[in-house]
Scaffold this motif. Structure first.
Motif, PDB file in Angstrom:
ATOM      1  N   SER A  46       0.833  -1.214   0.000  1.00  0.00           N
ATOM      2  CA  SER A  46       0.000   0.000   0.000  1.00  0.00           C
ATOM      3  C   SER A  46       0.863   1.258   0.000  1.00  0.00           C
ATOM      4  N   ILE A  47       1.994   1.211   0.718  1.00  0.00           N
ATOM      5  CA  ILE A  47       2.896   2.369   0.729  1.00  0.00           C
ATOM      6  C   ILE A  47       3.456   2.615  -0.661  1.00  0.00           C
ATOM      7  N   ILE A  48       3.797   1.535  -1.375  1.00  0.00           N
ATOM      8  CA  ILE A  48       4.368   1.663  -2.718  1.00  0.00           C
ATOM      9  C   ILE A  48       3.316   2.126  -3.724  1.00  0.00           C
ATOM     10  N   ILE A  49       2.151   1.487  -3.705  1.00  0.00           N
ATOM     11  CA  ILE A  49       1.131   1.765  -4.731  1.00  0.00           C
ATOM     12  C   ILE A  49       0.524   3.154  -4.565  1.00  0.00           C
ATOM     13  N   PHE A  50       0.233   3.540  -3.312  1.00  0.00           N
ATOM     14  CA  PHE A  50      -0.417   4.834  -3.071  1.00  0.00           C
ATOM     15  C   PHE A  50       0.590   5.950  -2.772  1.00  0.00           C
ATOM     16  N   SER A  51       1.890   5.635  -2.865  1.00  0.00           N
ATOM     17  CA  SER A  51       2.946   6.635  -2.630  1.00  0.00           C
ATOM     18  C   SER A  51       2.733   7.364  -1.311  1.00  0.00           C
ATOM     19  N   ILE A  52       2.525   6.602  -0.262  1.00  0.00           N
ATOM     20  CA  ILE A  52       2.241   7.174   1.052  1.00  0.00           C
ATOM     21  C   ILE A  52       3.535   7.693   1.671  1.00  0.00           C
ATOM     22  N   PRO A  53       3.578   8.979   2.048  1.00  0.00           N
ATOM     23  CA  PRO A  53       4.783   9.499   2.710  1.00  0.00           C
ATOM     24  C   PRO A  53       4.892   8.915   4.121  1.00  0.00           C
ATOM     25  N   ILE A  54       6.070   8.458   4.468  1.00  0.00           N
ATOM     26  CA  ILE A  54       6.258   7.845   5.777  1.00  0.00           C
ATOM     27  C   ILE A  54       7.604   8.273   6.336  1.00  0.00           C
ATOM     28  N   GLN A  55       7.597   8.676   7.597  1.00  0.00           N
ATOM     29  CA  GLN A  55       8.820   9.100   8.265  1.00  0.00           C
ATOM     30  C   GLN A  55       9.572   7.885   8.800  1.00  0.00           C
ATOM     31  N   PRO A  56      10.881   7.984   8.957  1.00  0.00           N
ATOM     32  CA  PRO A  56      11.650   6.861   9.505  1.00  0.00           C
ATOM     33  C   PRO A  56      11.159   6.413  10.877  1.00  0.00           C
ATOM     34  N   ILE A  57      10.801   7.363  11.726  1.00  0.00           N
ATOM     35  CA  ILE A  57      10.329   7.004  13.067  1.00  0.00           C
ATOM     36  C   ILE A  57       8.994   6.268  12.987  1.00  0.00           C
ATOM     37  N   ASN A  58       8.170   6.638  11.996  1.00  0.00           N
ATOM     38  CA  ASN A  58       6.896   5.951  11.792  1.00  0.00           C
ATOM     39  C   ASN A  58       7.121   4.525  11.326  1.00  0.00           C
ATOM     40  N   ALA A  59       8.070   4.343  10.417  1.00  0.00           N
ATOM     41  CA  ALA A  59       8.413   2.993   9.948  1.00  0.00           C
ATOM     42  C   ALA A  59       8.985   2.154  11.083  1.00  0.00           C
ATOM     43  N   LEU A  60       9.772   2.780  11.952  1.00  0.00           N
ATOM     44  CA  LEU A  60      10.326   2.063  13.101  1.00  0.00           C
ATOM     45  C   LEU A  60       9.221   1.579  14.026  1.00  0.00           C
ATOM     46  N   GLY A  61       8.229   2.445  14.269  1.00  0.00           N
ATOM     47  CA  GLY A  61       7.102   2.046  15.111  1.00  0.00           C
ATOM     48  C   GLY A  61       6.339   0.870  14.531  1.00  0.00           C
ATOM     49  N   ALA A  62       6.134   0.892  13.210  1.00  0.00           N
ATOM     50  CA  ALA A  62       5.447  -0.222  12.557  1.00  0.00           C
ATOM     51  C   ALA A  62       6.248  -1.511  12.686  1.00  0.00           C
ATOM     52  N   ALA A  63       7.568  -1.417  12.485  1.00  0.00           N
ATOM     53  CA  ALA A  63       8.412  -2.611  12.583  1.00  0.00           C
ATOM     54  C   ALA A  63       8.403  -3.181  13.998  1.00  0.00           C
ATOM     55  N   ILE A  64       8.437  -2.310  15.001  1.00  0.00           N
ATOM     56  CA  ILE A  64       8.418  -2.773  16.394  1.00  0.00           C
ATOM     57  C   ILE A  64       7.092  -3.468  16.711  1.00  0.00           C
ATOM     58  N   ALA A  65       5.987  -2.886  16.257  1.00  0.00           N
ATOM     59  CA  ALA A  65       4.672  -3.485  16.514  1.00  0.00           C
ATOM     60  C   ALA A  65       4.551  -4.855  15.857  1.00  0.00           C
ATOM     61  N   ILE A  66       5.006  -4.975  14.629  1.00  0.00           N
ATOM     62  CA  ILE A  66       4.909  -6.254  13.917  1.00  0.00           C
ATOM     63  C   ILE A  66       5.827  -7.293  14.555  1.00  0.00           C
ATOM     64  N   LEU A  67       7.029  -6.857  14.976  1.00  0.00           N
ATOM     65  CA  LEU A  67       7.931  -7.776  15.672  1.00  0.00           C
ATOM     66  C   LEU A  67       7.294  -8.274  16.969  1.00  0.00           C
ATOM     67  N   GLY A  68       6.629  -7.372  17.681  1.00  0.00           N
ATOM     68  CA  GLY A  68       5.936  -7.782  18.909  1.00  0.00           C
ATOM     69  C   GLY A  68       4.842  -8.792  18.637  1.00  0.00           C
ATOM     70  N   THR A  69       4.143  -8.628  17.522  1.00  0.00           N
ATOM     71  CA  THR A  69       3.104  -9.597  17.153  1.00  0.00           C
ATOM     72  C   THR A  69       3.699 -10.975  16.916  1.00  0.00           C
ATOM     73  N   PHE A  70       4.856 -11.003  16.253  1.00  0.00           N
ATOM     74  CA  PHE A  70       5.532 -12.282  16.017  1.00  0.00           C
ATOM     75  C   PHE A  70       5.990 -12.911  17.336  1.00  0.00           C
ATOM     76  N   LEU A  71       6.560 -12.100  18.227  1.00  0.00           N
ATOM     77  CA  LEU A  71       7.007 -12.625  19.523  1.00  0.00           C
ATOM     78  C   LEU A  71       5.823 -13.141  20.336  1.00  0.00           C
ATOM     79  N   TYR A  72       4.701 -12.469  20.217  1.00  0.00           N
ATOM     80  CA  TYR A  72       3.494 -12.929  20.922  1.00  0.00           C
ATOM     81  C   TYR A  72       3.060 -14.310  20.431  1.00  0.00           C
ATOM     82  N   SER A  73       3.080 -14.495  19.113  1.00  0.00           N
ATOM     83  CA  SER A  73       2.666 -15.793  18.572  1.00  0.00           C
ATOM     84  C   SER A  73       3.595 -16.904  19.031  1.00  0.00           C
TER      85      SER A  73
END
Length: 401
Positions: free
Chosen positions: A370-397
Motif C-alpha cells: 500500500s505504501i508503494i502503490i499509493f505513494s504514502i509518505p512515511i517518516q523513519p520514526i513511523n516505519a520504526l514504530g510499525a516494525a516494532i509493533a509487527i515484531l511484537g506480534t511475532f514474539l506474541y505468537s
C-alpha cells in the motif's frame, strides 16, 4: 555396472600375471573373461565399435573345493556379462515412501494457501481503498462485500460446485454472536480505511494480540505466562509510536481500527466457545458467517447512510472515475470474500501458531504494497514504530505456544 571391452582386456592381462606368479599350476581365470573378449586381444581396437558390457551376475569368492592339495579347483570369481546396445537406456528409479510424499504434498498445499491468502488480501486492500477514496461510504461498501460473498456461495451450492452444509437452529444460534462481532469488526475496519492510509490501519490492527490478552485475562480470568505479557510491550509501544508520528492522523480512523481489534477478539472467543463439536468448518463456515452478518448489517447501513446519500455519491464517483469505478466495487467485494474464505480454509490445515505467523506476514505485505502503490509518505520514526509493533506480534505468537 558396465565395463568396456578395453577395460576387461586390461583386467585379463593383470589376472594372467597373477596366475603365473602365485598359481604355477594350470589353474586359470578363463571363466572371468568371456571368450569373445579374450579373442579380441590381438585385434586392432576399434574405438567406434566399443560397446559397454554390463555385469549380470557375480558369484563366489576364493576357490571352491579341496584346498591346497586339490588338483581341480574352480575359478575364484565367476562373472557373467552381456554386451548392451547404445539405444538401451539405463533405468534409474528413485522411490519415496508414502509418508514422505504426503508430507511434501502437505507443505506444498500450505504454501499455496499462504501465497493465495496474501495475494488476495493485498488486492482487496488496494481496490477497497480506491473505492473509499472515490466513494466514502464505508457502511455500504462493507455491505456489498458481504453480499458478494453470500451470492458466490449460494451459486456454488446451487450448482453443486461446493457441498452445502447441513445446519440446524442450534448452529445458527451459536453462530449469531460470532456474526455480530464479525460485522462490527468488518465495518469498523472499513471506516478506518476510509479516513486514514491502509498502512496505518494495519499497523494499528497489528495490536490485536494485546486486546486478546487483556480481554481473556480480565473478562475470562485466563492466565498467561510472563513471556506473553512481555511480548505486549513492543506491540503497544510500536503502535503508539506509529500513531503519534502518523502524518495524516485521524481520530475516527484510529478509533475504527481499535474497535475492529476488540470486535475480532470477541469474534474469536465466541467462535471457539460456540462452535465446538460443530461439523461445519472452513469454507462453508465462513459462508454462513457472511450471510448472517449481511442480515445484521443491512438495516444499519440503510439507517446510517441511506439510499439518497448513496445515489449522490455513486453519481459523483462514476463521473470522476468512469466505468472503471464499477469494476473497483466488484473487485473489492469479491476479493474480500475470497481472501477470508482462503484464510478459513487454511485453518483446517495448519496449527494456530502457523496461522498467526502467516497473519503477521500478511500485514507486512499489505503495509509495504500500500505504501508503494499509493505513494504514502512515511517518516523513519513511523516505519520504526510499525516494525516494532509487527515484531511484537511475532514474539506474541511464539510466546503464546
Amino acid at each position: 555396472m558396465a565395463f568396456s571391452a578395453k577395460q576387461l582386456y586390461s583386467s585379463a592381462t593383470f589376472f594372467d600375471h597373477l596366475q603365473h606368479k602365485n598359481f604355477p599350476s594350470k589353474t586359470h581365470f578363463s571363466s572371468f573373461i568371456p571368450n569373445q573378449i579374450v579373442g579380441r586381444k590381438c585385434e586392432k581396437p576399434n574405438v567406434l565399435a566399443w560397446k559397454p558390457l554390463y555385469i549380470s551376475a557375480v558369484t563366489g569368492f576364493g576357490y571352491i573345493g579341496e584346498p591346497e592339495n586339490s588338483k581341480h579347483r574352480e575359478a575364484a570369481i565367476q562373472c557373467n556379462a552381456y554386451e548392451a546396445h547404445r539405444s538401451q537406456p539405463l533405468p534409474i528409479s528413485i522411490e519415496f515412501d508414502q509418508e514422505t510424499q504426503k508430507a511434501a504434498a502437505q507443505k506444498l498445499k500450505i504454501g499455496v494457501y499462504f501465497a493465495t491468502w496474501w495475494a488476495l488480501n493485498v488486492v482487496f486492500n488496494i481496490y477497497n481503498k480506491k473505492v473509499l477514496n472515490a466513494f466514502p461510504f464505508p457502511w455500504l461498501t462493507s455491505t456489498l462485500s458481504l453480499a458478494a460473498g453470500s451470492l458466490l456461495m449460494l451459486v456454488s451450492w446451487a450448482t453443486k460446485l461446493a457441498e452445502a452444509p447441513k445446519t440446524d437452529f442450534e448452529f445458527w444460534k451459536t453462530l449469531f454472536p460470532v456474526a455480530v462481532a464479525h460485522t462490527i469488526g468488518h465495518v469498523a475496519a472499513t471506516v478506518s480505511m476510509s479516513k486514514v492510509a491502509v498502512s496505518f490501519t494495519h499497523i494499528i490492527k497489528s495490536g490485536e494480540p494485546a486486546f486478546s490478552v487483556l480481554v481473556s485475562r480480565f473478562l475470562l480470568g485466563e492466565a498467561f505466562p510472563t513471556s506473553v505479557y512481555l511480548s505486549l510491550v513492543p506491540i503497544i509501544g510500536g503502535c503508539a509510536i506509529a500513531a503519534v508520528t502518523e502524518l495524516n492522523f485521524n481520530l475516527t480512523g484510529f478509533m475504527g481500527a481499535m474497535v475492529s481489534n476488540l470486535a475480532f477478539v470477541f469474534r474469536n472467543i465466541f467462535s471457539k466457545k460456540g462452535m465446538k463439536g460443530q461439523s461445519v468448518g472452513g469454507m462453508n463456515y465462513y459462508a454462513c458467517l457472511s450471510m448472517l452478518s449481511l442480515l445484521i448489517l443491512t438495516p444499519f447501513a440503510f439507517a446510517v447512510e441511506g439510499p439518497q446519500m448513496w445515489a449522490i455519491g455513486w453519481k459523483k464517483a462514476v463521473s470522476l472515475i468512469g466505468p472503471n469505478f464499477i469494476w473497483w466495487v466488484v473487485a473489492q467485494s469479491v476479493f474480500y470474500h475470497l481472501y477470508n474464505q482462503v484464510s478459513y480454509m487454511s485453518l483446517n490445515e495448519i496449527s494456530p501458531l502457523t496461522f498467526s505467523i502467516g497473519n503477521t506476514m500478511k500485514r507486512i505485505s499489505v503495509i509495504v504494497s500500500s505504501i508503494i502503490i499509493f505513494s504514502i509518505p512515511i517518516q523513519p520514526i513511523n516505519a520504526l514504530g510499525a516494525a516494532i509493533a509487527i515484531l511484537g506480534t511475532f514474539l506474541y505468537s511464539q510466546a503464546k505456544q
